[in-house]
Scaffold this motif. Structure first.
Motif, PDB file in Angstrom:
ATOM      1  N   HIS A 306       0.856  -1.093  -0.116  1.00 30.10           N
ATOM      2  CA  HIS A 306       0.052   0.054  -0.258  1.00 30.10           C
ATOM      3  C   HIS A 306       0.899   1.208   0.042  1.00 30.10           C
ATOM      4  O   HIS A 306       2.024   1.442   0.427  1.00 30.10           O
ATOM      5  CB  HIS A 306      -0.896   0.145   1.282  1.00 30.10           C
ATOM      6  N   ILE A 308      -0.916   4.359   0.571  1.00 29.26           N
ATOM      7  CA  ILE A 308      -2.061   5.515   0.627  1.00 29.26           C
ATOM      8  C   ILE A 308      -2.325   5.576   2.166  1.00 29.26           C
ATOM      9  O   ILE A 308      -3.609   5.742   2.601  1.00 29.26           O
ATOM     10  CB  ILE A 308      -3.460   5.198  -0.101  1.00 29.26           C
TER      11      ILE A 308
ATOM     12  N   LEU B   5      -6.445   8.089  -8.074  1.00 24.75           N
ATOM     13  CA  LEU B   5      -7.190   7.776  -6.836  1.00 24.75           C
ATOM     14  C   LEU B   5      -8.427   8.451  -6.459  1.00 24.75           C
ATOM     15  O   LEU B   5      -9.354   7.945  -5.698  1.00 24.75           O
ATOM     16  CB  LEU B   5      -6.236   7.531  -5.595  1.00 24.75           C
ATOM     17  N   LEU B  49      -7.727   0.793  -3.221  1.00 26.51           N
ATOM     18  CA  LEU B  49      -6.503   0.706  -3.997  1.00 26.51           C
ATOM     19  C   LEU B  49      -6.644  -0.274  -5.201  1.00 26.51           C
ATOM     20  O   LEU B  49      -6.401  -1.369  -4.803  1.00 26.51           O
ATOM     21  CB  LEU B  49      -5.460   0.197  -3.144  1.00 26.51           C
ATOM     22  N   THR B  51      -4.875  -2.267  -7.943  1.00 25.38           N
ATOM     23  CA  THR B  51      -3.791  -2.738  -8.559  1.00 25.38           C
ATOM     24  C   THR B  51      -3.828  -3.909  -9.556  1.00 25.38           C
ATOM     25  O   THR B  51      -4.865  -4.198  -9.937  1.00 25.38           O
ATOM     26  CB  THR B  51      -3.236  -3.727  -7.183  1.00 25.38           C
ATOM     27  N   TYR B 192       0.232   6.343  -9.519  1.00 25.26           N
ATOM     28  CA  TYR B 192      -0.976   6.849  -8.932  1.00 25.26           C
ATOM     29  C   TYR B 192      -1.032   8.328  -8.795  1.00 25.26           C
ATOM     30  O   TYR B 192       0.090   8.882  -8.711  1.00 25.26           O
ATOM     31  CB  TYR B 192      -1.242   6.119  -7.415  1.00 25.26           C
TER      32      TYR B 192
END
Lengths: 356, 195
Positions: A306, A308, B5, B49, B51, B192
């Motif tokens: 991750h 974030i 995002l 998220l 991926t 991102y």
């Protein structure tokens, strides 16, 4: 002193062969069904078979290294050395079989042998293991003559240490897994090899049990240092991972290592002199150590993937080996024991007698 | 590829369309949306998220592959040759993004009580049991002038696919785009944009 009669040796041959056939049957079943018959999944990708592979290779390479070292320090008789080399050969072949049985598509194994991709530690591991086995066979033939063979002993010693270092780095270079990428990893593999090798040495040469006891203490210290450092001084990730080991889903394997692998082995070695059994419990403990190391390291990635902020870990992982994995493991060990007994009869021309 | 995002609503359209396009077995996800919660009720928020394989410039999976089954094409797409893969799973351990999946051989389908549909059966035949697979960036679609299925299906246009050197993507990158796990020094081709 303990002697195994010729009849007992023949019974052991038959039993080990039967176990080998069980392993073969488990492998054929796994080939037909796929690895869905194991307890593994896309996160826990390596389990019992790879842990036992690491432990068997640690024992075999550790013992071969001690045989090589004894050429210079003279702590083994020539007969003990021959027996030790035979045991090391059998252990390394059993380890090789086990890792092939763990592959999803072993029919394409030829590509590993011909890729020569030495940026892959799997390839290095394969060639080190092959070289170790070949050198050990030559060493066994030479050692059976009873004369000292310092040069080949030194080569065997270097290759044995080399394979353990390669296997330590094989895990450590997966740098996204902090537990494996720790600088302790290669040290832990080397101390494991010292433990495995000295345990088998004590079974072959009981007068060398002090070395085994020292190895048990070193192994305990290295493990506690590894666990303690992560728990007390580690990052949040390291602490969380180690919590899985000491108080989480993989705790059973950690405590098995401490209780059976270290404490029971020490008691057996110091209080009862049952060194064969003590060697067995020590190597089982070593396999348990490799198992928790693998499993905890594998689950680490989920929390790491991750960027974030922390993703809440909602998935709980647990692992228990399936009957097929147990069959594979027991089968490979059976083949190893069978090979050792066979080598004892054919090359050393006597049953597998433990003599002191 | 750039994933915004701020635009992603975590609907899993990308996940589903990827599975439809490639017919992967149950449990195999080449593209997925990881979800989590942040904060506590009544101020809890959902965090998502998306991926996929990052198609890294410096792919660790390729370096560790013992057979050469994992390879990087000249255009930067990282692929797996199932005819060379031995299923050792070393690449899965090496990948910092958990982007690879292993085919455990489960062919029961999503509804085991029913037979597989013809489409399911046909697609599953293309996957080799006991080998590792991953996102291919839909290279067959790219070669035909299209774009990856996930980018095409995204209802909010959160996934933007194209040449990272193009003006359009360079403009997006300047909005604070970042790569996942830069500490791994893999230099992913997927960026991102912050929420």
């Amino acid at each position: 002193m303990s002697n195994i009669t010729d009849k007992q040796s023949r019974v052991a041959l038959v039993v080990s062969l039967a176990l080998g056939l069980v392993g073969l049957a488990a492998w054929l079943y796994q080939l037909s069904q796929g690895l869905q018959v194991t307890g593994l999944n896309n996160t826990l990708i390596w389990g019992l078979t790879i842990a036992v592979f690491f432990a068997i290779i640690a024992g075999g390479a550790g013992l071969l290294a001690l045989c090589g070292l004894s050429e210079f320090l003279g702590f083994m008789t020539s007969e003990q050395r021959s027996r030790g080399i035979a045991f090391a050969i059998a252990a390394m072949i059993a380890g090789g079989i086990l890792v092939i049985w763990d592959l999803g598509h072993p029919s394409q194994f030829f590509y590993l042998m011909t890729s020569f991709n030495f940026t892959s530690f799997s390839v290095l591991d394969f060639w080190f293991l092959s070289a170790c086995i070949v050198v050990a066979v030559v060493y066994l033939i030479a050692a059976s003559s009873g004369k000292p063979h310092r040069i080949i002993g030194a080569v065997a010693l270097l290759l044995s240490v080399g394979i353990i270092v390669v296997e330590g780095i094989l895990l450590a270079n997966n740098s996204s897994h902090h537990l494996w990428a720790s600088s302790m990893n290669v040290i832990s593999f080397l101390s494991g090899a010292f433990l495995g090798g000295s345990a088998l040495l004590a079974a072959i040469a009981p007068s060398r049990k002090r070395l085994f006891v020292v190895a048990l203490i070193i192994s305990a210290l290295v493990t506690l240092a590894e666990v303690g450092t992560a728990l007390v001084a580690g990052t949040d990730t390291a602490r969380h991972t180690m919590q899985l080991v000491v108080a989480g889903p993989f705790a059973a394997y950690f405590y098995f290592q401490i209780i059976v692998g270290i404490i029971v082995s020490l008691v057996l070695a110091l209080r009862t002199n049952r060194l064969g059994l003590a060697a067995l419990t020590a190597i089982l403990g070593l396999a348990a150590e490799k198992l928790w190391l693998l499993l905890a390291g594998e689950t680490e990635i989920w929390g790491q993937a991750h960027h974030i902020g922390p993703l809440q870990v909602v998935q709980q992982f647990s692992y228990w080996p399936s009957l097929v994995e147990i069959g594979l493991t027991v089968g490979a060990i059976g083949i190893g024991v069978f090979l050792f007994l066979l080598l004892s009869r054919v090359v050393l021309r006597r049953p597998a007698v433990v003599v002191e | 590829m750039i994933i915004d995002l701020k635009r992603c609503i975590g609907c899993n359209a990308c996940t589903v369309t990827c599975k439809q396009a490639h017919g992967t077995a149950p449990g195999t996800f080449w593209c997925q949306v990881r979800a989590s919660e942040e904060g506590t009720y009544p101020y809890a928020t959902k965090k998502v998220l998306p991926t996929l394989c990052m198609h890294c410039e410096n792919p660790t999976c390729v370096h560790v592959c013992p057979t050469g089954a994992s390879y990087k094409r000249e255009d930067g797409i990282v692929l797996v040759d199932s005819e060379r893969c031995i299923g050792c799973r070393y690449c899965m351990a090496a990948c910092p993004y958990e982007a690879r999946t292993f085919d455990f051989g489960d062919r029961s389908g999503y509804f085991p009580e029913q037979e597989q549909t013809s489409y399911e059966a046909m697609m599953l035949e293309q996957h080799v049991k006991g080998t590792v697979s991953k996102c291919t960036f839909c290279h067959d679609k790219l070669e035909a002038g299209g774009m990856p299925a996930c980018a095409q299906a995204c209802p909010t246009h959160a996934r933007v696919f194209g040449d990272l050197d193009s003006e359009e993507l360079q403009a997006l990158l300047k909005r604070g785009a970042y790569q996942a796990r830069p500490d791994m020094r893999t230099n992913p081709s997927v960026y991102y944009l912050p929420k």
